[in-house]
Write a protein that holds these residues in place. Structure first.
Motif, PDB file in Angstrom:
ATOM      1  N   UNK A  86       0.884  -1.169   0.000  1.00  0.00           N
ATOM      2  CA  UNK A  86       0.000   0.000   0.000  1.00  0.00           C
ATOM      3  C   UNK A  86       0.924   1.222   0.000  1.00  0.00           C
ATOM      4  N   UNK A  87       1.039   1.884  -1.149  1.00  0.00           N
ATOM      5  CA  UNK A  87       2.028   2.957  -1.318  1.00  0.00           C
ATOM      6  C   UNK A  87       1.301   4.303  -1.273  1.00  0.00           C
ATOM      7  N   UNK A  88       1.507   5.050  -0.183  1.00  0.00           N
ATOM      8  CA  UNK A  88       0.745   6.298   0.028  1.00  0.00           C
ATOM      9  C   UNK A  88       1.610   7.533  -0.237  1.00  0.00           C
ATOM     10  N   UNK A  89       1.111   8.381  -1.148  1.00  0.00           N
ATOM     11  CA  UNK A  89       1.831   9.605  -1.523  1.00  0.00           C
ATOM     12  C   UNK A  89       0.961  10.816  -1.223  1.00  0.00           C
ATOM     13  N   UNK A  90       1.595  11.985  -1.043  1.00  0.00           N
ATOM     14  CA  UNK A  90       0.844  13.229  -0.888  1.00  0.00           C
ATOM     15  C   UNK A  90       0.174  13.579  -2.210  1.00  0.00           C
ATOM     16  N   UNK A  91      -0.876  14.385  -2.149  1.00  0.00           N
ATOM     17  CA  UNK A  91      -1.452  14.916  -3.384  1.00  0.00           C
ATOM     18  C   UNK A  91      -1.099  16.401  -3.465  1.00  0.00           C
ATOM     19  N   UNK A  92      -0.815  16.878  -4.675  1.00  0.00           N
ATOM     20  CA  UNK A  92      -0.463  18.275  -4.896  1.00  0.00           C
ATOM     21  C   UNK A  92      -1.402  18.818  -5.971  1.00  0.00           C
ATOM     22  N   UNK A  93      -2.227  19.824  -5.564  1.00  0.00           N
ATOM     23  CA  UNK A  93      -3.192  20.392  -6.514  1.00  0.00           C
ATOM     24  C   UNK A  93      -2.636  21.648  -7.162  1.00  0.00           C
ATOM     25  N   UNK A  94      -2.908  21.811  -8.443  1.00  0.00           N
ATOM     26  CA  UNK A  94      -2.481  23.022  -9.147  1.00  0.00           C
ATOM     27  C   UNK A  94      -2.751  22.865 -10.623  1.00  0.00           C
ATOM     28  N   UNK A 102       5.278  13.788  -2.449  1.00  0.00           N
ATOM     29  CA  UNK A 102       6.242  12.904  -1.772  1.00  0.00           C
ATOM     30  C   UNK A 102       5.563  11.706  -1.125  1.00  0.00           C
ATOM     31  N   UNK A 103       6.343  10.667  -0.907  1.00  0.00           N
ATOM     32  CA  UNK A 103       5.810   9.442  -0.288  1.00  0.00           C
ATOM     33  C   UNK A 103       5.606   9.666   1.216  1.00  0.00           C
ATOM     34  N   UNK A 127       6.511   1.549   6.507  1.00  0.00           N
ATOM     35  CA  UNK A 127       7.799   2.216   6.390  1.00  0.00           C
ATOM     36  C   UNK A 127       7.550   3.699   6.139  1.00  0.00           C
ATOM     37  N   UNK A 128       7.896   4.532   7.133  1.00  0.00           N
ATOM     38  CA  UNK A 128       7.667   5.974   7.007  1.00  0.00           C
ATOM     39  C   UNK A 128       8.458   6.510   5.817  1.00  0.00           C
ATOM     40  N   UNK A 129       7.802   7.297   4.986  1.00  0.00           N
ATOM     41  CA  UNK A 129       8.395   7.873   3.766  1.00  0.00           C
ATOM     42  C   UNK A 129       8.974   6.809   2.831  1.00  0.00           C
ATOM     43  N   UNK A 130       8.548   5.549   3.005  1.00  0.00           N
ATOM     44  CA  UNK A 130       9.052   4.485   2.143  1.00  0.00           C
ATOM     45  C   UNK A 130      10.494   4.117   2.437  1.00  0.00           C
TER      46      UNK A 130
END
Ligand code: HEC
Length: 163
Positions: A86-94, A102-103, A127-130
């Protein structure tokens, strides 16, 4: 002399008990699979700040499965050796778009009936930040399985694989 022998026996007993208790309470470690980005992509999902799972799962996540786990999605029975990521990344809107940032963390589930009997055969790690060195899970049941347990009928796996 006899006292010494008895004392020695007691010390050995305590040591033995300690070791057994230690091994029972610390399930086998799960490492971050280095090659998971080339595994089968199961699905993706964006969790918004209002969602019940936003803390800590807000962002965009992608789920990956190794070959055994892909088979598990199809049969409903995840064999030992199945691994899910389960790979969780931030979302960046623009610019009217949502991009990956970033992860945040990488969650891993590994099936081994023997190693993780206490959590229905699934072991968990985060794993924090992968970062492979930055382990997050100290209690498989409290932090992870207590929620996954509600999907017992699909092998304790929430997601369905997108055809
Ligand atoms: C409060 C509930 C909850 C908790 C706690 C939780 N998960 Fe999950 N997990 C989910 C849901 C819901 C999904 C499905 C997401 C989707 O469909 O995209 C999921 C999916 C997953 C998946 C992909 C396989 C699957 O079941 O779909 C992995 C791997 C995973 N979680 C690992 C973990 C780890 C590791 C922990 C503990 C650090 C954890 N989870 C804690 C709810 C939870």
């Amino acid at each position: 002399m006899r006292k010494t022998i008895i004392l020695f026996g007691v010390i050995l007993g305590v040591l033995g008990f300690g070791l057994t208790a230690f091994s029972e309470n610390t399930p086998a470690k799960i490492n971050l699979p280095s090659e998971y980005r080339s595994w089968t992509h199961v699905k993706s999902m964006i969790i918004l700040p209002e969602h019940g799972l936003a803390n800590p799962f807000e962002g965009i996540h992608h789920i990956y499965a190794n070959e055994k786990a892909v088979e598990g999605y199809k049969t409903g029975n995840f064999a030992d050796g199945s691994i899910l990521v389960f790979d969780l990344l931030k979302t960046v809107e623009g610019n009217d778009a949502v991009q990956e940032g970033g992860r945040i963390l990488t969650g891993v589930m590994k099936k081994s009936g023997k190693d993780y009997a206490a959590t229905d055969g699934w072991g968990y790690e985060g794993f924090a930040k992968g970062n492979a060195e930055n382990r997050m899970v100290t209690d498989h049941m409290a932090q992870c399985h207590s929620c996954h347990i509600s999907t017992a009928e699909t092998g304790f796996v929430y997601s369905k694989i997108r055809p």
